[in-house]
Design a protein around this motif. Structure first.
Motif, PDB file in Angstrom:
ATOM      1  N   PHE A   1      -1.086  14.953  -4.591  1.00 36.66           N
ATOM      2  CA  PHE A   1      -1.802  15.965  -3.819  1.00 36.66           C
ATOM      3  C   PHE A   1      -0.873  17.062  -3.314  1.00 36.66           C
ATOM      4  N   LEU A   2       0.403  16.773  -3.203  1.00 38.40           N
ATOM      5  CA  LEU A   2       1.357  17.761  -2.700  1.00 38.40           C
ATOM      6  C   LEU A   2       1.765  18.764  -3.773  1.00 38.40           C
TER       7      LEU A   2
ATOM      8  N   ILE B   1       0.247   8.909  -4.829  1.00 41.13           N
ATOM      9  CA  ILE B   1      -0.969   9.704  -4.643  1.00 41.13           C
ATOM     10  C   ILE B   1      -0.691  10.897  -3.734  1.00 41.13           C
ATOM     11  N   ALA B   2       0.106  10.660  -2.670  1.00 46.11           N
ATOM     12  CA  ALA B   2       0.467  11.757  -1.775  1.00 46.11           C
ATOM     13  C   ALA B   2       1.266  12.826  -2.510  1.00 46.11           C
ATOM     14  N   ILE B   3       2.184  12.408  -3.381  1.00 46.82           N
ATOM     15  CA  ILE B   3       2.955  13.362  -4.175  1.00 46.82           C
ATOM     16  C   ILE B   3       2.028  14.152  -5.100  1.00 46.82           C
TER      17      ILE B   3
ATOM     18  N   GLN C   1      -3.844  14.864  13.784  1.00 45.53           N
ATOM     19  CA  GLN C   1      -4.096  13.743  12.886  1.00 45.53           C
ATOM     20  C   GLN C   1      -4.167  12.401  13.615  1.00 45.53           C
TER      21      GLN C   1
ATOM     22  N   LEU D   1       0.151   4.504  -2.200  1.00 40.58           N
ATOM     23  CA  LEU D   1      -0.238   5.758  -1.561  1.00 40.58           C
ATOM     24  C   LEU D   1       0.816   6.851  -1.730  1.00 40.58           C
ATOM     25  N   PHE D   2       2.080   6.467  -1.840  1.00 43.55           N
ATOM     26  CA  PHE D   2       3.135   7.477  -1.959  1.00 43.55           C
ATOM     27  C   PHE D   2       2.991   8.317  -3.230  1.00 43.55           C
TER      28      PHE D   2
ATOM     29  N   ILE E   1      -2.764  23.243   7.726  1.00 38.17           N
ATOM     30  CA  ILE E   1      -1.838  22.111   7.661  1.00 38.17           C
ATOM     31  C   ILE E   1      -1.219  21.851   9.027  1.00 38.17           C
TER      32      ILE E   1
ATOM     33  N   TRP F   1       0.816  -1.201   0.000  1.00 40.88           N
ATOM     34  CA  TRP F   1       0.000   0.000   0.000  1.00 40.88           C
ATOM     35  C   TRP F   1       0.860   1.265   0.000  1.00 40.88           C
ATOM     36  N   HIS F   2       2.056   1.183   0.586  1.00 38.80           N
ATOM     37  CA  HIS F   2       2.919   2.364   0.597  1.00 38.80           C
ATOM     38  C   HIS F   2       3.332   2.759  -0.823  1.00 38.80           C
TER      39      HIS F   2
END
Length: 296
Positions: free
Chosen positions: A44-45, A40-42, A282, A37-38, A275, A33-34
């Motif tokens: 969104f960043l 996808i996180a990039i 969180q 998800l990594f 943020i 999953w990492h």
């Protein structure tokens, strides 16, 4: 009474340990999953990173097509103009007042209402909860005109009250707290009643300490909604001294010309507190998603 409070204390410590607030920290193991998800996180960043870089870009590069992702040289002209020629600090203070009042009010009122719908038995409880829940399905645009007329009759327009009152309590907050209270075992409250606690003592000394993850989640959602609210303040507030941050930034965009460096700098100032607050809360937010009851 002491035994029940000891159970509550130990339960909250277990929840804190599970969410990473305890001193013992589990070692993170990589999984498939990492690798999903990594990226996808990039993804969104990237917009936030582009906005931040644009706030330090020269004005002439922001109107170029396509605008460069990395500026040729960094400049603080946007921030100098933001803090030197606008009332950004006043708007920021107004937004903090609106958001802070909304958070405190939601934590108090929604937790009380959620506990009442979850534990107290009274006539019309289920019907009343369904009516509150049904308000979530009503489009906000349908309520603008009647709400404006109501606020005009109450004399709340063109002031911070116009931005604060709609956020004093939310149907989603009541729903969230009710669902969380339903997941708590009723045996703890029964034991507190046996030890001589009344309903208020049970709520404040037993139930509420266990609801810290749900309260943190409610605070996050309330902050996001109140901080980023634009449509209603745009309708209800015309006084610049009562502008919120989002309303003030919206006025930077002119009909014939737009100062993009000023807008980008304002957006960075408006986004950074959110943020930081989310990073602070969180773990409690994740705890609400995973916490389903107490054992032992």
């Amino acid at each position: 009474m002491v035994s029940v409070l000891d159970q509550v204390s130990s339960a909250t410590e277990r929840v804190a340990a599970q969410t990473g607030n305890g001193r013992s920290r589990r070692r993170v193991r990589l999984s498939g999953w990492h690798f999903v998800l990594f990226p996808i996180a990039i993804l969104f960043l990237v917009p936030f990173l582009q906005m931040t870089l644009a706030s330090f870009s020269p004005a002439k590069e922001l109107v170029a097509f396509p605008p460069p992702f990395i500026p040729s040289h960094f400049t603080l002209d946007g921030y100098a103009k933001l803090f030197g020629t606008t009332d950004i600090m006043l708007w920021l203070g107004n937004t903090v007042i609106v958001s802070g009042t909304a958070i405190v009010s939601n934590l108090i009122l929604c937790s009380l209402a959620g506990y009442g719908f979850a534990r107290l038995k009274f006539a019309g409880r289920n019907f009343g909860f369904l009516m509150i829940l049904a308000t979530i399905m009503i489009p906000t645009q349908l309520l603008m005109i009647p709400t404006y007329i109501l606020f005009a009759n109450l004399g709340l327009l063109n002031g911070l009250g116009a931005a604060i009152v709609p956020w004093l309590a939310t149907a989603f907050g009541i729903f969230l707290m009710r669902q969380f209270f339903l997941s708590l075992p009723a045996e703890l409250e029964e034991a507190g009643a046996i030890d001589g606690c009344n309903r208020w003592q049970i709520f404040f000394r037993i139930v509420l300490p266990l609801a810290r993850p749900a309260l943190a989640t409610l605070a996050i959602f309330t902050l996001l909604g109140a901080w980023n609210d634009l449509v209603w303040p745009l309708i209800a507030i015309n006084n610049q001294q009562a502008f919120t941050l989002q309303l003030g930034i919206a006025n930077f965009q002119g009909m014939h010309q737009t100062d993009w460096s000023l807008i980008m700098a304002g957006n960075v100032v408006a986004t950074l507190p959110l943020i930081l607050f989310f990073l602070f809360a969180q773990r409690h937010f994740i705890a609400t998603m995973t916490f389903s009851g107490l054992k032992g």
